[in-house]
Design a protein around this motif. Structure first.
Motif, PDB file in Angstrom:
ATOM      1  N   GLU A 259      -3.356   4.712   5.601  1.00 33.41           N
ATOM      2  CA  GLU A 259      -3.518   6.148   5.869  1.00 33.41           C
ATOM      3  C   GLU A 259      -3.275   6.974   4.599  1.00 33.41           C
ATOM      4  O   GLU A 259      -4.022   7.913   4.309  1.00 33.41           O
ATOM      5  CB  GLU A 259      -2.561   6.610   6.976  1.00 33.41           C
ATOM      6  CG  GLU A 259      -2.933   6.122   8.357  1.00 33.41           C
ATOM      7  CD  GLU A 259      -4.253   6.673   8.861  1.00 33.41           C
ATOM      8  OE1 GLU A 259      -4.569   7.845   8.587  1.00 33.41           O
ATOM      9  OE2 GLU A 259      -4.976   5.915   9.529  1.00 33.41           O
ATOM     10  N   ILE A 260      -2.234   6.633   3.860  1.00 31.89           N
ATOM     11  CA  ILE A 260      -1.920   7.372   2.632  1.00 31.89           C
ATOM     12  C   ILE A 260      -3.047   7.178   1.609  1.00 31.89           C
ATOM     13  O   ILE A 260      -3.451   8.129   0.943  1.00 31.89           O
ATOM     14  CB  ILE A 260      -0.552   6.949   2.054  1.00 31.89           C
ATOM     15  CG1 ILE A 260       0.580   7.430   2.981  1.00 31.89           C
ATOM     16  CG2 ILE A 260      -0.348   7.520   0.647  1.00 31.89           C
ATOM     17  CD1 ILE A 260       1.963   6.926   2.596  1.00 31.89           C
ATOM     18  N   THR A 261      -3.571   5.966   1.509  1.00 31.82           N
ATOM     19  CA  THR A 261      -4.648   5.688   0.557  1.00 31.82           C
ATOM     20  C   THR A 261      -5.893   6.498   0.897  1.00 31.82           C
ATOM     21  O   THR A 261      -6.524   7.074   0.011  1.00 31.82           O
ATOM     22  CB  THR A 261      -4.955   4.176   0.508  1.00 31.82           C
ATOM     23  OG1 THR A 261      -3.748   3.468   0.194  1.00 31.82           O
ATOM     24  CG2 THR A 261      -6.004   3.858  -0.530  1.00 31.82           C
ATOM     25  N   VAL A 262      -6.231   6.579   2.176  1.00 33.82           N
ATOM     26  CA  VAL A 262      -7.368   7.404   2.598  1.00 33.82           C
ATOM     27  C   VAL A 262      -7.116   8.857   2.196  1.00 33.82           C
ATOM     28  O   VAL A 262      -7.986   9.538   1.659  1.00 33.82           O
ATOM     29  CB  VAL A 262      -7.610   7.287   4.127  1.00 33.82           C
ATOM     30  CG1 VAL A 262      -8.585   8.353   4.606  1.00 33.82           C
ATOM     31  CG2 VAL A 262      -8.135   5.898   4.468  1.00 33.82           C
ATOM     32  N   SER A 263      -5.903   9.316   2.437  1.00 34.51           N
ATOM     33  CA  SER A 263      -5.527  10.688   2.087  1.00 34.51           C
ATOM     34  C   SER A 263      -5.628  10.915   0.573  1.00 34.51           C
ATOM     35  O   SER A 263      -6.102  11.964   0.123  1.00 34.51           O
ATOM     36  CB  SER A 263      -4.102  10.962   2.568  1.00 34.51           C
ATOM     37  OG  SER A 263      -3.638  12.172   2.068  1.00 34.51           O
ATOM     38  N   VAL A 264      -5.190   9.940  -0.205  1.00 30.32           N
ATOM     39  CA  VAL A 264      -5.243  10.052  -1.669  1.00 30.32           C
ATOM     40  C   VAL A 264      -6.689  10.236  -2.127  1.00 30.32           C
ATOM     41  O   VAL A 264      -6.985  11.137  -2.925  1.00 30.32           O
ATOM     42  CB  VAL A 264      -4.615   8.806  -2.353  1.00 30.32           C
ATOM     43  CG1 VAL A 264      -4.967   8.748  -3.840  1.00 30.32           C
ATOM     44  CG2 VAL A 264      -3.105   8.807  -2.165  1.00 30.32           C
TER      45      VAL A 264
ATOM     46  N   ILE B 119      -1.582  11.120  -8.137  1.00 32.55           N
ATOM     47  CA  ILE B 119      -1.844  11.711  -6.814  1.00 32.55           C
ATOM     48  C   ILE B 119      -1.255  10.808  -5.728  1.00 32.55           C
ATOM     49  O   ILE B 119      -0.635  11.285  -4.772  1.00 32.55           O
ATOM     50  CB  ILE B 119      -3.358  11.938  -6.612  1.00 32.55           C
ATOM     51  CG1 ILE B 119      -3.863  13.016  -7.578  1.00 32.55           C
ATOM     52  CG2 ILE B 119      -3.669  12.314  -5.156  1.00 32.55           C
ATOM     53  CD1 ILE B 119      -5.374  13.197  -7.601  1.00 32.55           C
ATOM     54  N   ALA B 120      -1.412   9.504  -5.898  1.00 34.95           N
ATOM     55  CA  ALA B 120      -0.855   8.544  -4.931  1.00 34.95           C
ATOM     56  C   ALA B 120       0.663   8.651  -4.888  1.00 34.95           C
ATOM     57  O   ALA B 120       1.271   8.679  -3.803  1.00 34.95           O
ATOM     58  CB  ALA B 120      -1.278   7.126  -5.289  1.00 34.95           C
ATOM     59  N   GLN B 121       1.288   8.731  -6.051  1.00 28.51           N
ATOM     60  CA  GLN B 121       2.751   8.849  -6.124  1.00 28.51           C
ATOM     61  C   GLN B 121       3.215  10.115  -5.398  1.00 28.51           C
ATOM     62  O   GLN B 121       4.167  10.085  -4.616  1.00 28.51           O
ATOM     63  CB  GLN B 121       3.216   8.885  -7.590  1.00 28.51           C
ATOM     64  CG  GLN B 121       4.709   9.104  -7.776  1.00 28.51           C
ATOM     65  CD  GLN B 121       5.547   7.944  -7.262  1.00 28.51           C
ATOM     66  OE1 GLN B 121       5.137   6.796  -7.301  1.00 28.51           O
ATOM     67  NE2 GLN B 121       6.718   8.252  -6.752  1.00 28.51           N
ATOM     68  N   ASN B 122       2.541  11.228  -5.641  1.00 27.88           N
ATOM     69  CA  ASN B 122       2.905  12.482  -4.977  1.00 27.88           C
ATOM     70  C   ASN B 122       2.689  12.401  -3.466  1.00 27.88           C
ATOM     71  O   ASN B 122       3.486  12.944  -2.689  1.00 27.88           O
ATOM     72  CB  ASN B 122       2.125  13.660  -5.574  1.00 27.88           C
ATOM     73  CG  ASN B 122       2.563  13.957  -6.986  1.00 27.88           C
ATOM     74  OD1 ASN B 122       3.677  13.649  -7.396  1.00 27.88           O
ATOM     75  ND2 ASN B 122       1.681  14.546  -7.764  1.00 27.88           N
ATOM     76  N   SER B 123       1.668  11.704  -3.050  1.00 23.46           N
ATOM     77  CA  SER B 123       1.405  11.528  -1.618  1.00 23.46           C
ATOM     78  C   SER B 123       2.493  10.677  -0.965  1.00 23.46           C
ATOM     79  O   SER B 123       2.916  10.956   0.160  1.00 23.46           O
ATOM     80  CB  SER B 123       0.038  10.885  -1.394  1.00 23.46           C
ATOM     81  OG  SER B 123      -0.982  11.729  -1.871  1.00 23.46           O
ATOM     82  N   VAL B 124       2.957   9.658  -1.668  1.00 23.06           N
ATOM     83  CA  VAL B 124       4.045   8.821  -1.157  1.00 23.06           C
ATOM     84  C   VAL B 124       5.331   9.646  -1.049  1.00 23.06           C
ATOM     85  O   VAL B 124       6.052   9.566  -0.047  1.00 23.06           O
ATOM     86  CB  VAL B 124       4.257   7.569  -2.049  1.00 23.06           C
ATOM     87  CG1 VAL B 124       5.546   6.849  -1.705  1.00 23.06           C
ATOM     88  CG2 VAL B 124       3.060   6.633  -1.940  1.00 23.06           C
ATOM     89  N   ILE B 125       5.596  10.460  -2.061  1.00 19.84           N
ATOM     90  CA  ILE B 125       6.780  11.328  -2.029  1.00 19.84           C
ATOM     91  C   ILE B 125       6.690  12.274  -0.831  1.00 19.84           C
ATOM     92  O   ILE B 125       7.675  12.445  -0.094  1.00 19.84           O
ATOM     93  CB  ILE B 125       6.917  12.114  -3.350  1.00 19.84           C
ATOM     94  CG1 ILE B 125       7.313  11.168  -4.489  1.00 19.84           C
ATOM     95  CG2 ILE B 125       7.937  13.249  -3.218  1.00 19.84           C
ATOM     96  CD1 ILE B 125       7.208  11.764  -5.885  1.00 19.84           C
TER      97      ILE B 125
END
Length: 185
Positions: free
Chosen positions: A48-53, A77-83
């Motif tokens: 889900e996070i990867t799709v969002s990224v 962007i991925a790091q910020n999405s994980v945070i």
């Protein structure tokens, strides 16, 4: 991939060329998914996070500075999405330990509130029904039938990568339509 080829691909993706966007996503999907998976340790959440990224990447391609590595930009962007995910998760945990009476009252909706919710739901379903059949199917399978990406790919006889791209695009189109058809008070 050579820097020149990547630059060309990014330029085409910026101009909304869907084939180039899909190619860009496929090129970096494994890197982003692996990065996110290490951080969240849950395949569904990582997916889900990867799709969002990638949704963010495609929406913000104009902001990419070619003086920096594209992969680094995407992983940022991925790091910020994980945070963001962990912050949201932390807030949910805090909220769940609050006073239980507040929790019960939150879900004790009046008949009017329940009616409004039903009306909103009908409007959302109507908007979904106005979408292209590809998007209708993907949204129905993912969010109403709650199937996994792998199950959807098998049912629609398409690749997992294509399934992820379709979900991302369908969510984006639905989001735009919901914004333009804001619910009336």
């Amino acid at each position: 991939m050579k820097n020149k080829d990547l630059s060309t691909l990014i330029s085409l993706a910026k101009s909304k060329n869907q084939k180039s966007q899909t190619q860009l996503i496929n090129l970096f999907w494994v890197d982003v998914f692996s990065f996110v998976m290490k951080k969240v340790q849950n395949e569904n959440v990582a997916d889900e996070i990867t799709v969002s990224v990638f949704s963010k990447v495609l929406a913000k391609l104009d902001l990419y500075d070619p003086n920096f590595q594209f992969k680094t930009w995407i992983l940022t962007i991925a790091q910020n999405s994980v945070i963001d995910y962990w912050r949201k998760k932390s807030r949910e945990n805090e909220d769940s330990t609050d006073n239980f009476d507040d929790f019960k009252n939150h879900f004790a909706l009046s008949p009017e509130e329940l009616l409004i919710s039903a009306e909103d739901q009908k409007q959302i379903v109507t908007i979904i029904e106005s979408l292209d059949s590809k998007y209708q199917d993907i949204l129905r399978l993912r969010f109403f039938e709650e199937k996994s990406i792998k199950e959807i790919a098998e049912e629609l006889n398409i690749t997992i990568a294509n399934t992820k791209v379709r979900i991302m695009r369908a969510k984006k189109v639905l989001s735009e339509l919901l914004k333009t058809n804001e619910f009336e008070d």
